[in-house]
Scaffold this motif. Sequence first.
Motif, mmCIF file in Angstrom:
data_model
loop_
_atom_site.group_PDB
_atom_site.id
_atom_site.type_symbol
_atom_site.label_atom_id
_atom_site.label_comp_id
_atom_site.label_asym_id
_atom_site.label_seq_id
_atom_site.Cartn_x
_atom_site.Cartn_y
_atom_site.Cartn_z
ATOM 1 N N GLN A 21 0.824 -1.202 0.000
ATOM 2 C CA GLN A 21 0.000 0.000 0.000
ATOM 3 C C GLN A 21 0.867 1.265 0.000
ATOM 4 O OE1 GLN A 21 -0.293 -2.594 2.011
ATOM 5 N NE2 GLN A 21 -2.395 -3.322 1.977
ATOM 6 N N ALA A 22 1.910 1.273 0.817
ATOM 7 C CA ALA A 22 2.776 2.456 0.882
ATOM 8 C C ALA A 22 3.554 2.624 -0.408
ATOM 9 C CB ALA A 22 3.736 2.352 2.065
ATOM 10 N N LYS A 23 3.925 1.524 -1.040
ATOM 11 C CA LYS A 23 4.712 1.585 -2.271
ATOM 12 C C LYS A 23 3.865 2.036 -3.456
ATOM 13 C CE LYS A 23 7.801 -1.948 -0.587
ATOM 14 N NZ LYS A 23 8.085 -3.365 -0.528
ATOM 15 N N LEU A 24 2.576 1.755 -3.395
ATOM 16 C CA LEU A 24 1.702 2.061 -4.523
ATOM 17 C C LEU A 24 0.540 2.969 -4.135
ATOM 18 C CD1 LEU A 24 1.517 -1.560 -5.965
ATOM 19 C CD2 LEU A 24 2.920 0.310 -6.810
ATOM 20 N N ILE A 25 0.689 3.749 -3.082
ATOM 21 C CA ILE A 25 -0.421 4.554 -2.561
ATOM 22 C C ILE A 25 -0.950 5.544 -3.592
ATOM 23 C CG2 ILE A 25 0.945 6.393 -1.489
ATOM 24 C CD1 ILE A 25 -2.151 4.709 0.030
ATOM 25 N N LYS A 26 -0.084 6.033 -4.484
ATOM 26 C CA LYS A 26 -0.566 7.001 -5.469
ATOM 27 C C LYS A 26 -1.597 6.385 -6.408
ATOM 28 C CE LYS A 26 3.576 6.208 -8.148
ATOM 29 N NZ LYS A 26 4.880 6.736 -8.346
ATOM 30 N N GLY A 28 -3.932 4.416 -5.259
ATOM 31 C CA GLY A 28 -5.118 4.191 -4.449
ATOM 32 C C GLY A 28 -5.253 2.784 -3.901
ATOM 33 N N LEU A 29 -4.158 2.043 -3.813
ATOM 34 C CA LEU A 29 -4.211 0.673 -3.314
ATOM 35 C C LEU A 29 -4.457 0.697 -1.806
ATOM 36 C CD1 LEU A 29 -3.771 -2.270 -4.248
ATOM 37 C CD2 LEU A 29 -1.386 -2.009 -3.583
ATOM 38 N N GLU A 30 -5.541 0.042 -1.371
ATOM 39 C CA GLU A 30 -5.873 0.030 0.044
ATOM 40 C C GLU A 30 -5.673 -1.336 0.675
ATOM 41 O OE1 GLU A 30 -9.746 1.671 0.696
ATOM 42 O OE2 GLU A 30 -9.328 3.398 -0.559
ATOM 43 N N PHE A 31 -5.616 -2.385 -0.145
ATOM 44 C CA PHE A 31 -5.417 -3.727 0.376
ATOM 45 C C PHE A 31 -4.839 -4.595 -0.736
ATOM 46 C CE2 PHE A 31 -9.716 -3.279 -1.159
ATOM 47 C CZ PHE A 31 -9.870 -4.368 -2.003
ATOM 48 N N VAL A 32 -4.357 -5.767 -0.343
ATOM 49 C CA VAL A 32 -3.835 -6.724 -1.320
ATOM 50 C C VAL A 32 -4.669 -8.001 -1.228
ATOM 51 C CG1 VAL A 32 -1.488 -5.814 -1.304
ATOM 52 C CG2 VAL A 32 -2.097 -7.614 0.295
ATOM 53 N N PHE A 33 -4.671 -8.754 -2.308
ATOM 54 C CA PHE A 33 -5.390 -10.028 -2.334
ATOM 55 C C PHE A 33 -4.449 -11.169 -1.960
ATOM 56 C CE2 PHE A 33 -7.894 -7.700 -5.643
ATOM 57 C CZ PHE A 33 -9.059 -7.622 -4.918
ATOM 58 N N MET A 34 -4.997 -12.107 -1.209
ATOM 59 C CA MET A 34 -4.280 -13.344 -0.903
ATOM 60 C C MET A 34 -5.142 -14.477 -1.446
ATOM 61 S SD MET A 34 -3.002 -14.888 2.732
ATOM 62 C CE MET A 34 -4.267 -16.083 3.143
ATOM 63 N N PHE A 35 -4.604 -15.212 -2.403
ATOM 64 C CA PHE A 35 -5.357 -16.285 -3.050
ATOM 65 C C PHE A 35 -5.125 -17.601 -2.332
ATOM 66 C CE2 PHE A 35 -5.692 -19.550 -6.466
ATOM 67 C CZ PHE A 35 -7.049 -19.399 -6.713
ATOM 68 N N ILE A 36 -6.216 -18.245 -1.948
ATOM 69 C CA ILE A 36 -6.162 -19.593 -1.375
ATOM 70 C C ILE A 36 -6.799 -20.509 -2.416
ATOM 71 C CG2 ILE A 36 -6.906 -21.122 0.483
ATOM 72 C CD1 ILE A 36 -6.872 -18.735 2.365
ATOM 73 N N PRO A 37 -5.987 -21.338 -3.094
ATOM 74 C CA PRO A 37 -6.482 -22.099 -4.242
ATOM 75 C C PRO A 37 -7.433 -23.242 -3.895
ATOM 76 C CG PRO A 37 -4.207 -22.658 -3.805
ATOM 77 C CD PRO A 37 -4.567 -21.534 -2.870
ATOM 78 N N VAL A 61 -5.530 -7.120 4.032
ATOM 79 C CA VAL A 61 -5.415 -8.261 3.126
ATOM 80 C C VAL A 61 -6.828 -8.804 2.886
ATOM 81 C CG1 VAL A 61 -4.507 -10.607 2.850
ATOM 82 C CG2 VAL A 61 -3.087 -8.847 3.931
ATOM 83 N N ALA A 62 -7.166 -9.036 1.610
ATOM 84 C CA ALA A 62 -8.453 -9.622 1.256
ATOM 85 C C ALA A 62 -8.205 -11.033 0.740
ATOM 86 C CB ALA A 62 -9.141 -8.780 0.187
ATOM 87 N N ILE A 63 -8.892 -11.993 1.304
ATOM 88 C CA ILE A 63 -8.713 -13.395 0.915
ATOM 89 C C ILE A 63 -9.631 -13.716 -0.253
ATOM 90 C CG2 ILE A 63 -8.867 -15.781 1.679
ATOM 91 C CD1 ILE A 63 -8.231 -14.757 4.525
ATOM 92 N N VAL A 64 -9.037 -14.332 -1.278
ATOM 93 C CA VAL A 64 -9.766 -14.679 -2.489
ATOM 94 C C VAL A 64 -9.625 -16.178 -2.720
ATOM 95 C CG1 VAL A 64 -9.940 -14.244 -4.972
ATOM 96 C CG2 VAL A 64 -9.219 -12.415 -3.453
#
Length: 163
Positions: A21-26, A28-37, A61-64
């Motif tokens: 988020q801090a690296k890509l804040i410009k 508008g990234l507020e969370f990242v996805f975590m994929f559980i296959p 983190v959003a679980i997908v």
Amino acid sequence: MKQHLSAIRKHIDELSAKDYQAKLIKNGLEFVFMFIPIEYAYFAALKADKDLNAHAKSKKVAIVTPSNLFSVMQVVEQLWRVERTSKMLEEILKTGADMHARVSRFVERMDGVKTALTAADKAYTEADKTLRGNQGIIKAAAHLEELGVNHKKTLTPYLENNP
């Protein structure tokens, strides 16, 4: 199950620690996805730990899972499209404001030109009146011709055009 939950929480914490988020804040990234296959692995973890999603959310983190991955990607694509449209709209508004300012300056300058032309026309009319009017220079010079003052050219044609 303890190892499975521990591994999921550890992965959530690791993703959060990378601080995308801090690296890509410009962007508008507020969370990242975590994929559980494996869907069942996620549901089993949720059943064993009711706070798993809350923990993930607190770490941004959003679980997908396979069942919602396509839908999530469609939403992300739509959000990116909205963001691009918003940026284009901002650029259009900025360009419009700049153009409006230019038009305003041009109108002000044209008013200045009109004022200057009006003043020049008035000055020309006054000068022409001094030259050709009833008390003008041409009439006085023509009168000198009538009195017999030597001259090389006559001013009579100018009198005929402008009485």
